[in-house]
Write an enzyme that holds these catalytic residues in place. Structure first.
Site, mmCIF file in Angstrom:
data_model
loop_
_atom_site.group_PDB
_atom_site.id
_atom_site.type_symbol
_atom_site.label_atom_id
_atom_site.label_comp_id
_atom_site.label_asym_id
_atom_site.label_seq_id
_atom_site.Cartn_x
_atom_site.Cartn_y
_atom_site.Cartn_z
ATOM 1 N N PRO A 1 -52.758 -5.978 -1.641
ATOM 2 C CA PRO A 1 -52.060 -5.108 -2.593
ATOM 3 C C PRO A 1 -51.491 -3.870 -1.895
ATOM 4 O O PRO A 1 -52.225 -3.193 -1.172
ATOM 5 C CB PRO A 1 -53.172 -4.710 -3.579
ATOM 6 N N GLY B 1 -50.708 -0.143 -1.279
ATOM 7 C CA GLY B 1 -51.426 1.036 -1.774
ATOM 8 C C GLY B 1 -52.861 0.719 -2.137
ATOM 9 O O GLY B 1 -53.517 1.461 -2.863
ATOM 10 N N GLY C 1 -54.726 -1.798 4.289
ATOM 11 C CA GLY C 1 -53.853 -1.858 5.462
ATOM 12 C C GLY C 1 -52.638 -2.737 5.274
ATOM 13 O O GLY C 1 -52.148 -3.349 6.236
ATOM 14 N N SER D 1 -49.418 -1.995 4.691
ATOM 15 C CA SER D 1 -48.192 -1.639 5.416
ATOM 16 C C SER D 1 -48.353 -1.897 6.918
ATOM 17 O O SER D 1 -47.426 -2.370 7.575
ATOM 18 C CB SER D 1 -47.778 -0.193 5.129
ATOM 19 N N ALA E 1 -50.265 -4.183 8.298
ATOM 20 C CA ALA E 1 -50.233 -5.632 8.513
ATOM 21 C C ALA E 1 -48.786 -6.123 8.504
ATOM 22 O O ALA E 1 -48.385 -6.932 9.345
ATOM 23 C CB ALA E 1 -51.069 -6.346 7.456
ATOM 24 N N ASP F 1 -55.277 1.347 11.238
ATOM 25 C CA ASP F 1 -54.759 0.190 10.493
ATOM 26 C C ASP F 1 -54.009 -0.761 11.431
ATOM 27 O O ASP F 1 -54.217 -1.973 11.390
ATOM 28 C CB ASP F 1 -53.787 0.638 9.385
HETATM 29 O O1 PMV Z 1 -55.122 3.496 2.792
HETATM 30 P P1 PMV Z 1 -54.902 2.897 4.126
HETATM 31 O O2 PMV Z 1 -55.189 1.430 4.172
HETATM 32 O O3 PMV Z 1 -53.533 3.216 4.681
HETATM 33 O O4 PMV Z 1 -55.968 3.583 5.133
HETATM 34 C C1 PMV Z 1 -55.813 4.960 5.427
HETATM 35 C C2 PMV Z 1 -56.898 5.440 6.348
HETATM 36 C C3 PMV Z 1 -56.869 6.961 6.588
HETATM 37 O O5 PMV Z 1 -57.954 7.263 7.463
HETATM 38 C C4 PMV Z 1 -57.073 7.729 5.296
HETATM 39 C C5 PMV Z 1 -55.544 7.411 7.220
HETATM 40 C C6 PMV Z 1 -55.364 7.023 8.680
HETATM 41 O O6 PMV Z 1 -54.221 7.142 9.165
HETATM 42 O O7 PMV Z 1 -56.334 6.655 9.354
#
Ligand code: PMV
Length: 341
Positions: A119, A121, A125, A127, A129, A166
């Site tokens: 999903p 947001g 991860g 975006s 991926a 990510d």
């Molecule tokens: O929400 P996601 O899957 O993009 O994970 C973000 C992780 C953070 O630590 C909040 C940001 C980052 O760049 O590491």
């Protein structure tokens, strides 16, 4: 039911790139941060695992430019020259990074088609991926450095200053400790980890959540520094717990990490509810994963039966989730599993 992955139930494993063929393909893993999100932006190590949901992409030459990006299932069909669309700008940034590096030059026109099984947001991860899968499909150089470089050019459009965790997990999968600036240490799991991932039903913006923590850090530097020190200690102990196969210990550390994340104002009512329901249903620990402010929760459970109980508890309360198993060193290869309610 948590089902075992088999050849008929494939995961998005990275495929070799065929730069001279008419069509080239790439794929990448989604990720779950077990501990350390947000603090990782400021140089604290994070413990993360790749999951068998991810992204796939393919690139074919077209007669003329500009290059186009289609995202299947997301109703996206854009040109890299589209300035009004984050995805267009991210696609352009990735292609420009490839053009800057590539000695062979890139074709004028490329049609890139991509699909993510995550999903957007959702804190899993998505975006990154997509960025890694697209980078793998378009680049002539499949080195880790190049792919992550292209994926980071893509990620910066969405996240401003991503830590890189990510993209690192999207590239490699597996379990790792990631530290910004220092790199990646693969972690050997003793036994497997069974996780339940529950969705709050609300997408969140990583950029906004990272800015929330940055503002708090400006206003209350001492408190946030203490929070990050606490997270650093939890991550260090969590790594030891994973390596020792101590799931009960790991679950407790995840709960403590969630308390600190709540103190950083990145948790929400839905996140707390999902964590509460998971613990009540027998989870060993539960916390938000990713940026918070919506997105997803990860719960550690003792096995398939416990996963079913957590997923049922979430479903009964109107939430959706899936189970995934991360293979350890003493578990046959790729025993990653998933199921959805
Ligand atoms: O929400 P996601 O899957 O993009 O994970 C973000 C992780 C953070 O630590 C909040 C940001 C980052 O760049 O590491």
């Amino acid at each position: 039911m948590v089902r075992t992955l088999s050849p008929s139930n494939p995961s998005p494993m990275p495929k070799p790139i065929a730069p001279d063929a008419e069509r080239s393909e790439g794929s990448a893993w989604g990720k779950v941060i077990l501990l350390g999100e947000h603090a990782v932006v400021y140089g604290v190590p994070a413990l993360a695992v790749g999951i068998d949901r991810g992204a796939v992409a393919s690139a074919v030459k077209i007669d003329e430019g500009p290059c186009r990006l289609r995202l299947v299932g997301m109703d996206v069909d854009i040109a890299e020259t589209d300035p009004d669309h984050d995805l267009g700008r991210a696609f352009h940034a990735l292609l420009e990074a490839e053009r800057a590096h590539s000695s062979r030059g890139m074709p004028e026109g490329l049609l890139v088609t991509a699909r993510a099984d995550l999903p957007p947001g959702g804190g899993l991860g998505c975006s990154a991926a997509l960025g890694v899968a697209i980078a793998r499909a378009v680049t002539s150089d499949a080195s880790e450095e190049r792919i992550r470089d292209l994926a980071m050019a893509w990620e910066r459009i969405f996240h401003g200053s991503p830590s890189g965790v990510d993209a690192a997990v999207a590239f490699r999968g597996g379990c790792m400790v990631f530290e910004r600036g220092s790199g990646i240490e693969p972690v050997r799991l003793k036994g497997s980890l069974t996780l339940c991932v529950g969705s709050t039903g609300h997408a969140s913006s990583t950029k906004t959540m990272v800015e929330t923590v940055a503002r708090l850090r400006q206003r209350r530097p001492a408190i946030v520094a203490k929070a990050f020190d606490g997270i650093a200690a939890l991550v260090q102990n969590a790594r030891l717990a994973v390596e020792a196969g101590d799931r009960v210990g790991l679950g407790k550390l995840m709960d403590l990490n969630q308390m600190i994340l709540s103190g950083l104002f990145v948790s929400t009512e839905e996140i707390e509810r999902l964590c509460h329901l998971a613990r009540e249903a027998g989870a060993l620990g539960a916390k938000l994963t990713g940026a918070g402010g919506g997105g997803s929760v990860v719960a550690l459970v003792s096995g398939g039966g416990a996963a079913d109980r957590v997923l049922e508890a979430w479903k009964a309360d109107g939430f959706w989730g899936f189970g995934t198993r991360i293979a350890g060193i003493d578990v046959p290869a790729l025993a990653t599993t998933e199921t959805s309610l």
